[in-house]
Design an enzyme around this catalytic site. Structure first.
Site, short mmCIF file in Angstrom:
data_model
loop_
_atom_site.label_atom_id
_atom_site.label_comp_id
_atom_site.label_asym_id
_atom_site.label_seq_id
_atom_site.Cartn_x
_atom_site.Cartn_y
_atom_site.Cartn_z
N GLN A 237 -17.69 -15.08 -0.45
CA GLN A 237 -18.30 -16.39 -0.84
C GLN A 237 -19.72 -16.33 -0.66
OE1 GLN A 237 -14.72 -17.84 -1.99
NE2 GLN A 237 -16.70 -19.21 -2.48
N ASN B 271 -13.98 6.01 22.58
CA ASN B 271 -13.79 5.56 21.07
C ASN B 271 -12.33 5.92 20.73
OD1 ASN B 271 -14.32 5.53 18.42
ND2 ASN B 271 -16.61 4.87 18.97
N ASP C 131 0.17 2.96 14.19
CA ASP C 131 1.67 2.83 14.03
C ASP C 131 1.94 3.61 15.27
OD1 ASP C 131 4.20 3.69 14.00
OD2 ASP C 131 3.91 4.87 11.76
N LYS D 77 0.96 8.75 8.27
CA LYS D 77 0.18 8.22 7.39
C LYS D 77 -0.97 7.50 8.05
CE LYS D 77 -0.07 8.29 3.74
NZ LYS D 77 -0.84 9.42 3.24
N ASP D 78 -2.05 7.51 7.48
CA ASP D 78 -3.37 6.90 7.56
C ASP D 78 -3.35 5.62 6.86
OD1 ASP D 78 -4.00 9.83 6.85
OD2 ASP D 78 -4.27 8.88 5.18
N ASP D 79 -2.50 4.72 7.02
CA ASP D 79 -2.28 3.80 6.54
C ASP D 79 -3.53 2.70 6.58
OD1 ASP D 79 0.22 4.34 5.59
OD2 ASP D 79 1.10 3.90 7.45
N TYR E 118 0.53 17.56 9.35
CA TYR E 118 0.92 16.02 9.16
C TYR E 118 1.55 15.45 10.67
CZ TYR E 118 3.68 12.01 7.34
OH TYR E 118 4.04 10.95 7.15
N ARG F 148 7.37 10.03 2.37
CA ARG F 148 6.87 11.16 3.02
C ARG F 148 5.27 11.32 2.73
NH1 ARG F 148 11.35 13.71 5.35
NH2 ARG F 148 13.24 13.06 4.65
N ASP G 22 5.11 -0.44 9.26
CA ASP G 22 5.34 0.22 10.78
C ASP G 22 3.86 0.00 11.64
OD1 ASP G 22 3.98 2.12 9.36
OD2 ASP G 22 5.80 3.73 9.92
C1 F6R Z 1 5.59 7.81 5.01
C2 F6R Z 1 6.64 7.73 6.09
C3 F6R Z 1 7.96 7.83 5.74
C4 F6R Z 1 8.45 8.95 6.31
C5 F6R Z 1 9.92 9.61 6.04
C6 F6R Z 1 10.35 10.63 6.69
O1 F6R Z 1 4.31 7.65 5.41
O2 F6R Z 1 6.17 7.36 7.08
O3 F6R Z 1 8.22 7.87 4.38
O4 F6R Z 1 7.68 10.31 5.86
O5 F6R Z 1 10.56 8.30 6.45
O6 F6R Z 1 10.13 10.53 8.10
P1 F6R Z 1 10.50 11.56 9.07
O7 F6R Z 1 10.28 12.97 8.66
O8 F6R Z 1 10.04 11.35 10.37
O9 F6R Z 1 12.20 11.49 8.91
MG MG Z 2 5.74 5.58 11.16
MG MG Z 3 2.50 3.16 8.21
#
Ligand code: F6R
Ligand code: MG
Ligand code: MG
Length: 381
Positions: free
Chosen positions: A241, A104, A11, A231-233, A228, A265, A52
């Site tokens: 198959q 890497n 992201d 996120k580690d999406d 923080y 969040r 994102d």
């Molecule tokens: C969750 C995420 C969002 C943000 C939220 C607050 O992974 O990306 O839910 O945590 O929109 O974002 P900030 O703190 O950047 O305003």
């Molecule tokens: Mg983001």
């Molecule tokens: Mg994301």
């Protein structure tokens, strides 16, 4: 032909907020990979978007952890960051945790899922990509695909699957992994992977011949950076198959939504909603968490596809159920168990609040016994 399939995601800026990726960023990334295909560094390449996050899907013959391939991803994400910065998109460069590439991308922010294999006469693969959740979101579906015969009929019907599958489970706290073979060690596996805040499945192999069946990104951004940073999406590759679960057996776990960590969040439990590519834009309370499934056939490393596999009315019911779960959980507001337990919250403001109130707490009863003492007592009762 031995092929490596590398999926690297990041992201590097949201449009609008954390809900999607701007088309100009995507075009910049596509230009980079088109150029690398032309130069012959990659056999083929594609992009996928979920929320994102953008994933580069790349085929090549350089093997996993290749400096060339990781370097391409790094370059693409850096260029996209420049675009995001220019357009003042939200969280520009969010997952680029380092200023310089050193061979890497692992540990530098982006998530990576890669596997090398001999391309079969027909090689269907599915790439799952989720937003607003974490790598352990794959624990439950991987168990159902590769170890639960009530979901994957092939485990019973296809003799090639009778020896079961081995799961590699990562302890994200210690960085150590353990291999557990199913069906023999199924209960040990479930004891670990049911603890989603700590354990995540990294790889799955077929016991019969040791072939790689699935691999997932397990990088935890918050642990990499020590605070923080987003996120580690996660992404995941699953082969389908002919001795692996069928496409439909791989998708079946997603027909019944379950609850994962993430959402607003990164601090809430919510349903993982399977959606078509065009609906991978989480906006309600920044969610609920989404997952897409991109199906490809490989042909000498060429990516034939993708097919948007959740673009099927058969998943409408799952989407509807996910909405119902979302409503029920949202009713809970800031209260657990919708909100994650305090030690799990990614924006942990609780210590700050406690600090502020420290002086104002006063004693009204004897403190509770330490946990260890209490459980010892239970044992002798
Ligand atoms: C969750 C995420 C969002 C943000 C939220 C607050 O992974 O990306 O839910 O945590 O929109 O974002 P900030 O703190 O950047 O305003
Ligand atoms: Mg983001
Ligand atoms: Mg994301």
């Amino acid at each position: 032909m031995r092929i490596t399939l590398s999926v690297i995601k990041a992201d590097v800026g949201g449009y609008v907020g954390h809900s999607s990726v701007h088309p100009d960023m995507l075009e910049t990334i596509r230009e980079v990979i088109r150029e690398e295909v032309k130069k012959g560094n990659l056999i083929d390449a594609d992009t996928l978007v979920c929320g994102d996050d953008t994933a580069l899907v790349m085929t090549h013959t350089h093997g996993v952890d290749s400096e060339i391939v990781h370097g391409i991803a790094w370059k693409a994400f850096e260029k996209a960051t420049q675009v995001a910065k220019k357009l003042k998109l939200y969280g520009a460069g969010q997952d680029i945790l380092s200023t310089a590439f050193s061979g890497n991308v692992k540990g530098m922010g982006p998530g990576v899922a890669e596997m090398e294999f001999e391309e079969r006469p027909s090689e269907p693969v599915i790439i799952f990509f989720a937003d607003k959740t974490s790598p352990s979101a794959w624990n439950l579906p991987l168990y159902e695909m590769f170890a639960d015969p009530m979901v994957c009929a092939g485990l019973v019907i296809d003799p090639k699957m009778h020896d079961g599958f081995t799961f590699e489970v990562l302890d994200t706290y210690t960085g150590k992994a353990v291999k557990l073979s199913t069906p023999a060690e199924l209960y040990e596996l479930l004891a670990l992977i049911g603890a989603v805040e700590r354990y995540a499945v990294r790889n799955v192999w077929r016991n019969h011949d040791g072939e790689i069946a699935a691999t997932a990104s397990t990088q935890r951004l918050s642990l990499i950076a020590g605070k923080y940073v987003g996120k580690d999406d996660p992404v995941m590759i699953v082969r389908a198959q002919a001795g692996f679960p069928a496409v439909g057996e791989i998708l079946e776990p997603f027909a019944r939504p379950w609850i994962v960590e993430g959402w607003m969040r990164g601090s809430h439990n919510g349903p993982l909603m399977p959606v078509s590519f065009r609906y991978a834009t989480p906006t309600r309370f920044d969610g609920p968490p989404r997952v897409i499934a991109a199906g490809y056939q490989l042909a000498e490393g060429k990516l034939i596809g993708p097919r948007d596999l959740f673009d099927d009315p058969a998943f409408d019911k799952a989407r509807e159920q996910a909405q119902i779960i979302a409503d029920i959980l949202r009713r809970q507001g800031i209260f657990e168990p919708h909100r994650l337990p305090s030690e799990e919250m990614e924006y942990t403001t609780l210590p700050k609040i406690l600090k502020k109130l420290e002086e104002r707490f006063y004693e009204v009863e004897a403190p509770k016994k330490p946990v260890e003492e209490t459980s010892e007592k239970h044992d002798v009762d």
